[in-house]
Design an enzyme around this catalytic site. Structure first.
Site, PDB file in Angstrom:
ATOM      1  N   GLU A   1     -15.210  -4.416 -13.895  1.00 35.53           N
ATOM      2  CA  GLU A   1     -15.658  -3.234 -14.626  1.00 35.53           C
ATOM      3  C   GLU A   1     -14.498  -2.499 -15.296  1.00 35.53           C
ATOM      4  O   GLU A   1     -14.594  -1.334 -15.616  1.00 35.53           O
ATOM      5  CB  GLU A   1     -16.424  -2.294 -13.691  1.00 35.53           C
ATOM      6  CG  GLU A   1     -15.866  -2.152 -12.309  1.00 35.53           C
ATOM      7  CD  GLU A   1     -16.310  -3.262 -11.355  1.00 35.53           C
ATOM      8  OE1 GLU A   1     -16.943  -4.228 -11.803  1.00 35.53           O
ATOM      9  OE2 GLU A   1     -15.993  -3.169 -10.172  1.00 35.53           O
TER      10      GLU A   1
ATOM     11  N   ASN B   1     -18.040 -10.069 -12.852  1.00 37.24           N
ATOM     12  CA  ASN B   1     -19.028  -9.637 -13.836  1.00 37.24           C
ATOM     13  C   ASN B   1     -18.353  -9.139 -15.116  1.00 37.24           C
ATOM     14  O   ASN B   1     -17.191  -8.744 -15.094  1.00 37.24           O
ATOM     15  CB  ASN B   1     -19.859  -8.502 -13.244  1.00 37.24           C
ATOM     16  CG  ASN B   1     -18.964  -7.385 -12.728  1.00 37.24           C
ATOM     17  OD1 ASN B   1     -18.340  -7.541 -11.687  1.00 37.24           O
ATOM     18  ND2 ASN B   1     -18.871  -6.294 -13.472  1.00 37.24           N
TER      19      ASN B   1
ATOM     20  N   ASP C   1     -24.120  -6.913 -12.145  1.00 37.68           N
ATOM     21  CA  ASP C   1     -22.909  -6.920 -11.309  1.00 37.68           C
ATOM     22  C   ASP C   1     -23.059  -7.819 -10.092  1.00 37.68           C
ATOM     23  O   ASP C   1     -22.749  -7.434  -8.969  1.00 37.68           O
ATOM     24  CB  ASP C   1     -22.511  -5.498 -10.880  1.00 37.68           C
ATOM     25  CG  ASP C   1     -21.185  -5.495 -10.112  1.00 37.68           C
ATOM     26  OD1 ASP C   1     -20.469  -6.510 -10.160  1.00 37.68           O
ATOM     27  OD2 ASP C   1     -20.872  -4.483  -9.466  1.00 37.68           O
TER      28      ASP C   1
ATOM     29  N   LYS D   1     -22.834 -13.364  -5.515  1.00 38.36           N
ATOM     30  CA  LYS D   1     -23.092 -12.015  -4.993  1.00 38.36           C
ATOM     31  C   LYS D   1     -24.573 -11.624  -5.057  1.00 38.36           C
ATOM     32  O   LYS D   1     -25.055 -10.821  -4.259  1.00 38.36           O
ATOM     33  CB  LYS D   1     -22.239 -11.016  -5.792  1.00 38.36           C
ATOM     34  CG  LYS D   1     -22.239  -9.599  -5.266  1.00 38.36           C
ATOM     35  CD  LYS D   1     -21.302  -8.733  -6.114  1.00 38.36           C
ATOM     36  CE  LYS D   1     -21.502  -7.251  -5.838  1.00 38.36           C
ATOM     37  NZ  LYS D   1     -20.740  -6.408  -6.800  1.00 38.36           N
TER      38      LYS D   1
ATOM     39  N   TRP E   1     -17.890 -10.132  -0.510  1.00 42.55           N
ATOM     40  CA  TRP E   1     -16.738 -10.994  -0.782  1.00 42.55           C
ATOM     41  C   TRP E   1     -16.172 -11.678   0.443  1.00 42.55           C
ATOM     42  O   TRP E   1     -15.343 -12.581   0.332  1.00 42.55           O
ATOM     43  CB  TRP E   1     -15.627 -10.197  -1.474  1.00 42.55           C
ATOM     44  CG  TRP E   1     -15.193  -8.965  -0.735  1.00 42.55           C
ATOM     45  CD1 TRP E   1     -15.696  -7.708  -0.908  1.00 42.55           C
ATOM     46  CD2 TRP E   1     -14.190  -8.864   0.267  1.00 42.55           C
ATOM     47  NE1 TRP E   1     -15.060  -6.835  -0.055  1.00 42.55           N
ATOM     48  CE2 TRP E   1     -14.127  -7.512   0.671  1.00 42.55           C
ATOM     49  CE3 TRP E   1     -13.324  -9.781   0.872  1.00 42.55           C
ATOM     50  CZ2 TRP E   1     -13.251  -7.056   1.651  1.00 42.55           C
ATOM     51  CZ3 TRP E   1     -12.454  -9.329   1.852  1.00 42.55           C
ATOM     52  CH2 TRP E   1     -12.413  -7.978   2.239  1.00 42.55           C
TER      53      TRP E   1
END
Lengths: 576, 107
Positions: free
Chosen positions: A201, A266, A317, A341, A403
């Site tokens: 981001e 992302n 995301d 994710k 993660w």
């Protein structure tokens, strides 16, 4: 002294000399055989255990029969544990190495915890204060006689593994301009050290770097955003300039194809308002290659060999930086298993990243109806438009999978992974393009975590077939554990949980066999190693990751009062 | 203390903290005025959930009892390990718009 005595003394001296010369050589680098093995044995030479990324130890001194006798052997308390401890230790020749916040590194005697050396780099503290995903460090690498650690101010540092003295210190990113730095562990492949930048981001292009281990010279740089001509065409206008896409967790290496597998983040902004017209409008029109993808790079050149974009034009995301690359052989096929994710597990052909299967690990997923298990195509994707998203998006921004790595046991054939069940209310905002340096995050929405439709926000550990997803057993948790897992040849699976308890389960059945309270939540990696002929289990405790920060509002205590500035490395062994 | 760079709209919000109407600073922002709501959703909403109305990674901001001075200082300097310093990112007018947005939040 007779000739014979002199001869024997001479031979003994030569033998000692040989040991002296051989031993340090051995200590300078993990061996290829150890890196390529299925199981980590006496050492834990790389972040994911070995290149096969099983997070699996072949040691079985500690096993399902005697784990009840596991007790604390020693502890180590790091300075400045801001945001706790988030790293996975490494072990080589009876020495344990680990990193903490601000890229501080310690080398400790694996049997006693005695400090051999420590290192604390000087960082640009003014820059660090401006960063969101900082100052934690998630791991280190060993190779070429060096220990490698990245920094949040954009450097990769090599330390002499024996002394902890800096060998080289290379600035790879202009972090003042780009915002991003390095928090993920590097990966050593042949003569290179490979490391990916932070960021999904942020307004940059998420490079992955190949650096010469001996000299510290940058040899290549691959832009995960528009890194090829083909990829450039998948970004409308100038959106590629600020595309995000960092490879913020370490990948793995497949020597048979000479390919480094890496997951990418992302694109930015996280949420865009283009809706179904995302190929032509919105802040980043197009598929946005190579964000939210798994990519295979040539470690010698940094050239892209092949890839699969798990979520084309990721609008949620749910990036691919999370997820280790579990390399298994099944029915004559060479496969790699990778967690996304968004909550799906992708199974690929290792030779070309062709999709072999896709299966959901979590129950509450509505950003797509499904993913075609034969092609990987997203079916029934929910592209978001400006305004309130209804019904709420599942999973929440923290993902169905975080993660922290799972584990695979070649002994049981089961893949152990934590799934997260939660959703979020979301309102997409038409944001102004972020083009300035140090602009921090580029989100494009406001949101709020909520429980999923089928029950409370929660987590689960399951033991499954890694290729089909068939579930053999499952254990539920009130809160999703946020640490990596460890499987061992002792028929055990270790799970350090969010409240601070570390659990050991029977790897075949999921029955809990042992647990201890480490006193603070875990969001790091757990390993096993041998020192002085004895097996140890090492787990960093210390709470404070960005996902962990959500737990106060979701669950209250013990997270409300849990320190986010404390950490401890806790090492267990069997009671004598 | 008076913050000379705060817009009139922002002052209007400050003077009526109990007002639950949408803050004019965001609703009527001209192209030349910073839009606190947009800035918040781009950057701050990552931690302060539901546009600042709900605790998440960061605390709930609506109806905050913290002073303007405290909020401005926190935006500028951050808090180690919890909140980044935005003093080098946002200028005073932008921070003023963020403050106005926060003060205009309902629950």
């Amino acid at each position: 002294m007779t000739f014979q005595e002199r001869y024997l003394v001479g031979c003994a001296a030569l033998a000692v000399a040989a040991l002296v010369t051989v031993s340090p050589t051995r200590a300078q680098a993990p061996q290829d055989a150890a890196l390529n093995a299925e199981a980590a044995q006496n050492d834990w030479p790389t972040h994911h255990g070995t290149y096969k990324s099983y997070h699996y130890s072949g040691l079985d001194q500690i096993n399902a029969g005697n784990v009840k006798n596991l007790e604390v052997a020693w502890m180590h308390f790091p300075e400045r544990a801001t945001r706790g401890l988030q790293s996975t230790p490494l072990a080589l020749d009876g020495v344990l190495y680990y990193s903490g916040s601000y890229s501080r590194v310690w080398a400790l005697d694996g049997a006693t915890g005695r400090t051999i050396w420590s290192y604390a780099p000087e960082l640009d503290e003014e820059l660090v204060a401006k960063q969101t995903h900082s100052p934690y460090n998630r791991g280190i690498a060993l190779g070429h006689g060096n220990l490698y650690v990245g920094t949040v101010d954009g450097r990769l540092i090599a330390l002499d593994i024996k002394t902890g003295k800096p060998v080289w210190d290379t600035r790879l990113l202009d972090s003042k301009k780009m915002t991003v730095g390095f928090t993920g562990a590097p990966l050593v492949v042949k003569d290179k050290v490979i490391i990916g930048a932070q960021g999904g981001e942020w307004p940059h292009r998420g490079p992955i770097f190949g650096v010469d281990g001996k000299s510290g010279q940058k040899k290549w740089e691959f832009f995960t955003v528009a890194g090829t001509e083909e990829a450039m065409k998948t970004w409308g206008g100038d959106s590629w300039r600020t595309g995000g896409g960092g490879g913020w967790m370490p990948g793995a290496y497949d020597p048979e194809t000479n390919a480094v597998w890496w997951g990418t983040a992302n694109p930015a902004p996280l949420y865009d308002w283009a809706g179904a017209d995302w190929k032509k409008s919105g802040p980043r029109p197009g598929e946005n290659l190579y964000t939210t993808s798994v990519i295979a790079l040539d470690p010698d050149t940094g050239k892209l060999k092949f890839y699969h974009q798990e979520l084309p034009h990721d609008a949620w995301d749910f990036d691919s930086s999370v997820g280790e690359f579990v390399m298994i052989d099944r029915g004559g096929k060479k496969l790699v298993v990778h967690a996304n994710k968004g909550g799906h597990i992708f199974v690929y052909d290792r030779s070309n990243a062709k999709v072999e299967n896709v299966w959901p690990l979590v129950k509450n997923i509505n950003f797509v109806k499904s993913i075609d298990p034969k092609t990987g195509e997203l079916i029934g994707r929910r592209d978001l438009s400006e305004g309130k998203v209804d019904p709420p998006l599942c999973p929440a921004i923290a993902g169905g999978i975080s993660w922290n790595s799972g584990a695979y046991s070649p002994k049981t054939g089961l893949f152990y992974r934590i799934g997260q069940e939660w959703c979020m209310e979301l309102t997409v905002e038409k944001s102004t393009p972020v083009l300035e340096p140090m602009a921090q995050l580029n989100i494009g929405a406001t949101f709020k975590f909520i429980p999923p439709p089928d029950g409370p926000a929660r987590g689960h550990l399951s033991g499954r077939d890694p290729v089909t997803g068939e579930k053999k057993w499952e254990v539920n948790f009130k809160q999703p554990p946020l640490a990596s897992l460890l499987a061992t040849a002792g028929n055990l699976v270790f799970v350090p949980d969010a409240e601070g308890i570390v659990h050991a389960y029977n790897a075949e059945t999921g029955q809990e066999l042992w647990s201890r309270n480490n006193g603070m939540g875990h969001n790091a990696g757990i390993i096993s190693y041998m020192a002085g002929g004895k097996q140890y289990i090492a787990v960093p405790a210390g709470w404070g990751s960005l996902v962990a920060d959500e737990f106060v509002a979701l669950y209250g205590e013990p997270f409300k009062s849990m320190s986010k500035n404390t950490g401890a490395l806790i090492v267990y062994a069997l009671r004598q | 203390m008076v913050w000379p760079w705060l817009s009139t709209a922002a002052f209007a919000q400050q003077s009526t903290p109990a007002d639950t109407a949408s803050p004019p600073a965001q609703a009527g922002a001209s192209p030349n005025e910073p839009d606190g709501k947009k800035m918040f959703s781009s950057t701050c909403g990552f931690c302060h959930q539901d546009g600042g109305r709900h605790a998440g990674r960061g605390p709930k901001l609506s109806k905050s009892e913290k002073s303007d001075e405290f909020i401005i200082e926190r935006i500028k300097k951050g808090k180690t390990g919890s909140m980044p310093a935005f003093g080098g990112v946002f200028n005073d007018a932008q921070i003023g718009a963020l403050l106005a947005y926060i003060r205009g939040l309902d629950d």
